[in-house]
Motif scaffolding. Structure first.
Motif, PDB file in Angstrom:
ATOM      1  N   PHE A   1     102.213 -27.981  65.209  1.00  5.58           N
ATOM      2  CA  PHE A   1     102.702 -27.435  66.392  1.00  5.58           C
ATOM      3  C   PHE A   1     101.523 -26.886  67.678  1.00  5.58           C
ATOM      4  O   PHE A   1     100.340 -25.987  67.372  1.00  5.58           O
ATOM      5  N   ALA A   2     101.993 -27.341  68.084  1.00  6.22           N
ATOM      6  CA  ALA A   2     100.121 -27.067  69.548  1.00  6.22           C
ATOM      7  C   ALA A   2     100.458 -26.423  70.666  1.00  6.22           C
ATOM      8  O   ALA A   2     101.404 -27.223  71.242  1.00  6.22           O
ATOM      9  N   PHE A   3     100.212 -24.876  70.719  1.00  6.12           N
ATOM     10  CA  PHE A   3     101.721 -24.356  72.113  1.00  6.12           C
ATOM     11  C   PHE A   3      99.710 -24.373  72.896  1.00  6.12           C
ATOM     12  O   PHE A   3      99.188 -23.703  72.806  1.00  6.12           O
ATOM     13  N   CYS A   4     100.421 -25.160  73.752  1.00  5.46           N
ATOM     14  CA  CYS A   4      99.697 -25.462  75.018  1.00  5.46           C
ATOM     15  C   CYS A   4      99.888 -24.515  76.024  1.00  5.46           C
ATOM     16  O   CYS A   4     101.214 -24.239  76.629  1.00  5.46           O
ATOM     17  N   PHE A   5      98.852 -23.371  76.892  1.00  2.67           N
ATOM     18  CA  PHE A   5      99.022 -23.104  77.898  1.00  2.67           C
ATOM     19  C   PHE A   5      98.396 -23.644  78.527  1.00  2.67           C
ATOM     20  O   PHE A   5      97.002 -23.630  79.397  1.00  2.67           O
ATOM     21  N   PRO A   6      98.420 -23.514  80.154  1.00  3.05           N
ATOM     22  CA  PRO A   6      98.441 -24.989  81.655  1.00  3.05           C
ATOM     23  C   PRO A   6      97.762 -24.241  82.279  1.00  3.05           C
ATOM     24  O   PRO A   6      97.507 -23.987  83.363  1.00  3.05           O
ATOM     25  N   ASP A   7      96.495 -22.727  81.544  1.00  2.00           N
ATOM     26  CA  ASP A   7      95.845 -22.685  82.320  1.00  2.00           C
ATOM     27  C   ASP A   7      94.394 -22.908  81.310  1.00  2.00           C
ATOM     28  O   ASP A   7      94.379 -22.846  80.462  1.00  2.00           O
TER      29      ASP A   7
ATOM     30  N   GLU B   1     104.904 -22.599  88.525  1.00  2.00           N
ATOM     31  CA  GLU B   1     104.977 -24.029  89.433  1.00  2.00           C
ATOM     32  C   GLU B   1     103.891 -24.701  89.421  1.00  2.00           C
ATOM     33  O   GLU B   1     103.706 -25.554  88.937  1.00  2.00           O
ATOM     34  N   LEU B   2     102.736 -23.840  90.281  1.00  3.52           N
ATOM     35  CA  LEU B   2     101.102 -24.059  90.342  1.00  3.52           C
ATOM     36  C   LEU B   2     100.274 -24.838  89.231  1.00  3.52           C
ATOM     37  O   LEU B   2      99.187 -25.087  89.953  1.00  3.52           O
ATOM     38  N   SER B   3     100.229 -24.378  88.015  1.00  4.32           N
ATOM     39  CA  SER B   3     100.303 -25.033  86.708  1.00  4.32           C
ATOM     40  C   SER B   3     100.681 -26.438  86.436  1.00  4.32           C
ATOM     41  O   SER B   3     100.299 -27.042  85.630  1.00  4.32           O
ATOM     42  N   TYR B   4     101.762 -27.602  87.463  1.00  9.96           N
ATOM     43  CA  TYR B   4     101.963 -28.654  86.629  1.00  9.96           C
ATOM     44  C   TYR B   4     100.896 -29.383  87.022  1.00  9.96           C
ATOM     45  O   TYR B   4     101.413 -30.710  86.175  1.00  9.96           O
ATOM     46  N   THR B   5     100.469 -30.231  87.656  1.00  7.44           N
ATOM     47  CA  THR B   5      99.260 -30.172  87.442  1.00  7.44           C
ATOM     48  C   THR B   5      98.398 -30.430  86.149  1.00  7.44           C
ATOM     49  O   THR B   5      97.628 -31.606  85.600  1.00  7.44           O
ATOM     50  N   ASN B   6      97.587 -28.965  86.033  1.00  9.20           N
ATOM     51  CA  ASN B   6      97.323 -28.731  84.357  1.00  9.20           C
ATOM     52  C   ASN B   6      98.351 -29.475  83.364  1.00  9.20           C
ATOM     53  O   ASN B   6      97.439 -30.035  82.542  1.00  9.20           O
ATOM     54  N   ILE B   7      99.313 -29.770  82.933  1.00 12.52           N
ATOM     55  CA  ILE B   7     100.299 -30.679  82.427  1.00 12.52           C
ATOM     56  C   ILE B   7      99.631 -31.466  82.279  1.00 12.52           C
ATOM     57  O   ILE B   7      99.612 -31.949  81.056  1.00 12.52           O
ATOM     58  N   LEU B   8     100.137 -32.400  83.228  1.00  9.04           N
ATOM     59  CA  LEU B   8      99.869 -33.721  83.197  1.00  9.04           C
ATOM     60  C   LEU B   8      98.826 -34.048  82.975  1.00  9.04           C
ATOM     61  O   LEU B   8      98.120 -35.400  82.187  1.00  9.04           O
ATOM     62  N   ASN B   9      97.087 -33.098  83.306  1.00  9.24           N
ATOM     63  CA  ASN B   9      96.012 -33.458  83.019  1.00  9.24           C
ATOM     64  C   ASN B   9      95.750 -32.936  81.665  1.00  9.24           C
ATOM     65  O   ASN B   9      95.322 -34.355  80.742  1.00  9.24           O
ATOM     66  N   MET B  10      96.367 -31.972  80.648  1.00  7.00           N
ATOM     67  CA  MET B  10      95.774 -32.108  79.603  1.00  7.00           C
ATOM     68  C   MET B  10      96.723 -32.982  78.467  1.00  7.00           C
ATOM     69  O   MET B  10      96.201 -33.465  78.055  1.00  7.00           O
ATOM     70  N   LEU B  11      97.707 -33.894  79.325  1.00  4.07           N
ATOM     71  CA  LEU B  11      97.801 -34.648  78.003  1.00  4.07           C
ATOM     72  C   LEU B  11      97.242 -35.990  78.523  1.00  4.07           C
ATOM     73  O   LEU B  11      97.233 -36.384  77.294  1.00  4.07           O
TER      74      LEU B  11
END
Length: 619
Positions: free
Chosen positions: A38-44, A113-123
């Motif tokens: 399991f990769a626990f990802c924090f989008p910051d 909510e303002l971390s959402y673009t980081n999620i796409l970037n990390m994927l």
């Protein structure tokens, strides 16, 4: 090997300790003996993510299972991201330094909510298809998310395989157990998702069709393939016995909250009408003072930290705060450990509590009146009076404090210019009170800071129906406040409103907002919560290209009978209650806190018992 490649470029970026792992307390396992990763990802960035208590809990919880391995992953800062792209380094876990594309789960926590673009970037950095529909039939990797923002996951629905609603200490392991079993059986991704949807607390967005009315509002959300019509959140019923780690990972580099943190209660009794967390985390549950003491002591002894913070939405609402503090202080003072008490309430601040605080903290005090006039505080159900504000400040000033910080919001429902001017007037009364106590010649170090944030209507609150103030309206209100401040002893920090508009859109958006999110990311939007990277112009372009108006999501009043994007998700508080509370707000009527009188929010019925029983540690 990837490790050598990473190490080769570390000295060319800021804070290389963010990217190498190996910290004290980190958990390493023999990959050949691990069944589920399991990769626990924090989008910051690492500095923010390593301060997050939820990651610490779930990291240790999953790793308690010998055959499961949870690793930490953070968004790389732009300088290291550039290196990763240039040198073809995929996003990796800090424990193994191996690509997370090869893990079974890639899990994100949705805190803001303002971390959402980081999620796409990390994927993309992980070399995993950004859209869930493009991930084929293989089970791995399964892209999942949980956290407070999962209460309205619709803007992210196209990017995730499933969402975990509510508290994760139990359901995460149930989900991993199901995955472990079905992978051995050779199941497909789609078959697993259909079975996962049967677990309480699991929402699979691909199993729901959304239709829209001609005016753009939602007509219906329709389940398919056996998915439940309503997905209920998960809660931990015995909070005093819930799993809590005895050790934290101790970073090599400084992070935002570099200390031990122990959760003393979960939920809130207050019912402030703007506060999403206060409703999402209901019912109210406490840990006993013995449990808090044991957890604080174990963590301090294992990590070596010399500061411990008591974490909650309102620490001073703990029913046994005084004996808990006395027990903790016996240990912390003997061991020279600083005890931090955030989240204090104005209406139960006392001389005894101040005396306890002065033993552990000598800096300024922070309180949140939220509004400058009594009418406005009644609208938001803050349930504090100006008399209580002044009494609290008097206790602080007489106790030797000369720095007070007051938090407010602007743009609240029914707010007028008089309410905004009332913020400055209340701050001035605090200044005047200080001089009454200390005398005219003793105010050299006096500082009363007022910090204002733009009100953001959030799902699962009585104000989910309300419009957000427009940019022009907020600018006007800010100027009214500046003009009303008379003393140089009052310092005002005013929040920028473009980011607040975007937060409101993402908080209450539907699935169509995912197009905007994707386009904004493609235009280069990442780290939107950081002022130096936030570029609202790109977001405006993304809205225009998607044919969507942000005002539709942020700046309009929503009727009570409108179908909201999150209405098929059940967080235990009924929509009827939110309607009643909204109506009471417009009548400036308050509702007592839960200890005084049950307001009928519905939580006790769905949680299976009274919120407050004779045993204060049971639900």
């Amino acid at each position: 090997m990837l490790k050598e490649k990473i190490e080769k470029y570390l000295l060319s970026v800021q804070k290389p300790a963010r990217y190498i792992g190996g910290e004290a307390g980190s958990i390493h396992k023999d990959k050949s003996k691990v069944d589920v990763r399991f990769a626990f990802c924090f989008p910051d960035c690492y500095d923010i993510g390593m301060s997050h208590l939820g990651m610490k809990i779930l990291y240790s919880l999953i790793n308690e299972r010998e055959n499961y391995w949870c690793e930490r992953v953070f968004a790389p800062w732009p300088d290291f991201e550039q290196v990763m792209r240039q040198q073809h380094i995929p996003l990796y876990g800090l424990e193994s330094l191996e690509p997370i594309r090869d893990f079974d789960f890639i899990g994100f926590t949705l805190q803001y909510e303002l971390s959402y673009t980081n999620i796409l970037n990390m994927l993309e950095l992980a070399e995993v298809p950004v859209y869930a529909k493009n991930r084929g039939t293989d089970m791995a990797p399964m892209v999942v998310a949980g956290g407070p923002c999962a209460c309205n996951p619709e803007p992210l629905a196209d990017f995730f395989d499933l969402f975990i609603l509510g508290e994760g200490e139990e359901v995460n392991l149930e989900l991993m157990d199901l995955y472990h079993r079905m992978r051995r059986e050779g199941a497909t991704r789609q078959a697993f998702l259909r079975e996962a949807a049967k677990l309480e607390g699991i929402y699979v967005p691909s199993l729901y069709d959304v239709t829209y009315n001609p005016d753009g509002t939602i007509r219906a959300v329709t389940p398919k393939d056996g998915a439940p019509a309503t997905v209920k959140k998960r809660i931990i019923r015995d909070f005093d016995q819930v799993y809590y780690p005895e050790n934290f990972v101790v970073p090599f580099t400084e992070i935002v909250h570099d200390r031990v943190s122990v959760e003393v209660l979960r939920g809130c009794i207050r019912g402030c009408r703007f506060c999403q967390a206060g409703f999402l985390y209901r019912p109210f549950r406490e840990k006993s003072e013995e449990t808090v003491y044991r957890e604080c002591r174990a963590l301090c002894e294992h990590t070596g930290y010399d500061e411990v913070s008591l974490s909650s939405l309102s620490t001073s609402d703990h029913s046994r705060l005084d004996p808990m503090l006395r027990k903790l202080l016996t240990y912390t003072e003997a061991e020279r450990i600083n005890l931090s008490l955030p989240s204090l309430r104005i209406d139960n601040f006392s001389q005894d509590l101040l005396n306890q605080i002065k033993r552990v903290r000598k800096s300024g005090l922070t309180f949140a009146p939220e509004a400058g006039t009594q009418r406005m505080r009644d609208v938001i159900n803050k349930n504090i009076s100006e008399e209580e504000v002044m009494k609290t400040c008097r206790i602080a000033f007489e106790g030797g404090y000369d720095t007070v910080k007051l938090y407010f919001m602007m743009g609240l429902p029914t707010e007028t210019d008089e309410d905004i001017a009332g913020i400055a007037e209340l701050a001035q009364k605090v200044v005047d009170l200080y001089y009454q106590i200390a005398g005219k010649g003793r105010g050299k170090n006096l500082q009363v800071s007022i910090s204002t944030a733009t009100f953001i209507p959030k799902p699962f609150t009585p104000f989910e129906f309300e419009p957000q103030a427009t940019h022009a309206q907020i600018e006007h209100k800010q100027q009214v406040l500046r003009d009303a401040i008379r003393s140089k002893k009052i310092r005002a920090a005013l929040h920028q409103s473009d980011a607040s508009l975007l937060e409101a859109v993402l908080a209450r958006g539907d699935r169509r907002v995912g197009q905007v999110l994707y386009r904004a990311w493609k235009k280069g939007c990442t780290f939107d919560s950081w002022d130096e990277y936030f570029d609202f112009t790109r977001w405006q372009e993304a809205f225009d290209e998607a044919g969507l108006d942000p005002a539709f999501y942020a700046n309009r009043t929503r009727p009570y009978d409108e179908v909201f994007p999150w209405d098929h998700l059940d967080y235990y508080v009924s929509k009827d209650f939110f309607v009643r509370e909204n109506q009471r707000a417009h009548q400036s009527l308050t509702t007592p806190n839960c200890r005084q009188k049950c307001a009928g929010c519905g939580v006790n019925l769905k949680a299976g018992g009274a919120c407050f029983a004779e045993d204060p540690y049971s639900v």
